[in-house]
Design a protein around this motif. Structure first.
Motif, mmCIF file in Angstrom:
data_model
loop_
_atom_site.group_PDB
_atom_site.id
_atom_site.type_symbol
_atom_site.label_atom_id
_atom_site.label_comp_id
_atom_site.label_asym_id
_atom_site.label_seq_id
_atom_site.Cartn_x
_atom_site.Cartn_y
_atom_site.Cartn_z
ATOM 1 N N THR A 28 4.567 2.863 29.477
ATOM 2 C CA THR A 28 3.801 2.083 30.444
ATOM 3 C C THR A 28 3.787 0.631 30.016
ATOM 4 O OG1 THR A 28 2.387 3.993 30.888
ATOM 5 C CG2 THR A 28 1.586 1.843 31.594
ATOM 6 N N ASP A 30 2.145 -1.927 30.983
ATOM 7 C CA ASP A 30 0.905 -2.705 30.898
ATOM 8 C C ASP A 30 0.194 -2.545 29.556
ATOM 9 O OD1 ASP A 30 -1.098 -0.566 33.127
ATOM 10 O OD2 ASP A 30 -0.099 -0.182 31.222
ATOM 11 N N ARG A 54 -2.121 -8.549 30.751
ATOM 12 C CA ARG A 54 -2.697 -8.636 32.108
ATOM 13 C C ARG A 54 -2.145 -9.848 32.863
ATOM 14 N NH1 ARG A 54 -3.196 -4.350 30.842
ATOM 15 N NH2 ARG A 54 -5.073 -3.140 30.339
ATOM 16 N N ARG A 72 4.845 -10.533 35.969
ATOM 17 C CA ARG A 72 4.957 -9.090 35.746
ATOM 18 C C ARG A 72 4.243 -8.354 36.871
ATOM 19 N NH1 ARG A 72 2.620 -7.939 30.061
ATOM 20 N NH2 ARG A 72 2.904 -5.771 30.699
ATOM 21 N N ASP A 73 4.742 -7.171 37.187
ATOM 22 C CA ASP A 73 4.104 -6.282 38.158
ATOM 23 C C ASP A 73 3.920 -4.945 37.453
ATOM 24 O OD1 ASP A 73 3.386 -4.578 40.200
ATOM 25 O OD2 ASP A 73 4.743 -5.478 41.660
ATOM 26 N N ASN A 74 2.746 -4.749 36.885
ATOM 27 C CA ASN A 74 2.513 -3.545 36.088
ATOM 28 C C ASN A 74 2.608 -2.270 36.931
ATOM 29 O OD1 ASN A 74 2.209 -5.006 33.724
ATOM 30 N ND2 ASN A 74 -0.023 -5.110 33.885
ATOM 31 N N ALA A 75 2.287 -2.366 38.215
ATOM 32 C CA ALA A 75 2.378 -1.197 39.086
ATOM 33 C C ALA A 75 3.827 -0.730 39.234
ATOM 34 C CB ALA A 75 1.785 -1.506 40.448
ATOM 35 N N LYS A 76 4.761 -1.692 39.123
ATOM 36 C CA LYS A 76 6.186 -1.360 39.234
ATOM 37 C C LYS A 76 6.850 -1.236 37.865
ATOM 38 C CE LYS A 76 6.843 -3.562 43.742
ATOM 39 N NZ LYS A 76 7.593 -4.585 44.509
ATOM 40 N N ASN A 77 6.051 -1.410 36.810
ATOM 41 C CA ASN A 77 6.606 -1.338 35.444
ATOM 42 C C ASN A 77 7.753 -2.327 35.261
ATOM 43 O OD1 ASN A 77 5.362 0.216 33.453
ATOM 44 N ND2 ASN A 77 7.123 1.578 33.236
ATOM 45 N N THR A 78 7.598 -3.519 35.824
ATOM 46 C CA THR A 78 8.676 -4.500 35.875
ATOM 47 C C THR A 78 8.154 -5.889 35.526
ATOM 48 O OG1 THR A 78 9.775 -3.223 37.617
ATOM 49 C CG2 THR A 78 10.474 -5.503 37.337
#
Length: 126
Positions: A28, A30, A54, A72-78
């Motif tokens: 993960t 994040d 964050r 960063r887009d933690n929801a997309k793991n990217t």
């Protein structure tokens, strides 16, 4: 399998733009500070830009400040690196990396990570 995979590199003319992406799998994102590093031929790897877990704290090396944007887009793991107004001296292999402990500043300055991607070539030339 834990890995980071970069994409988006290529050949671009001076003044052009590229957007690098880094997708994490097997863990993960994040939970980690993320950084973009580059290595030019014959030179040491350097921290270009790093972002806290964050996304609240950012670090940029002086030579790219105002031209590059990390996100960063933690929801997309990217994670992403938008590179604008590229210069020939930006040429190199760009690596995405992740470290669990530390800050964006320390990660970029110490060039330290738990995981590294395989790298993507960026060439800025006319």
């Amino acid at each position: 399998q834990l890995q980071l995979v970069e994409s988006g590199g290529g050949l671009v003319q001076p003044g052009g733009s590229l957007r690098l992406s880094c997708v994490a799998s097997g863990f993960t994102l994040d939970d980690y500070v993320i950084g973009w590093f580059r290595q030019a031929q014959g030179k040491e790897r350097e921290g270009v830009s790093c972002i806290s877990k964050r996304g609240l704290n950012l670090y940029y090396i002086d030579s790219v400040s105002g031209r590059f944007t990390i996100s960063r887009d933690n929801a997309k793991n990217t994670a992403y690196l938008q590179m604008d107004r590229l210069k020939p001296e930006d040429t190199g292999v760009y690596y995405c990396a992740a470290v669990q402990l530390g800050t964006a500043h320390s990660m970029c300055r110490q060039v330290t990570a738990n995981y590294w991607g395989q790298g993507t070539q960026v060439t800025v030339s006319s």
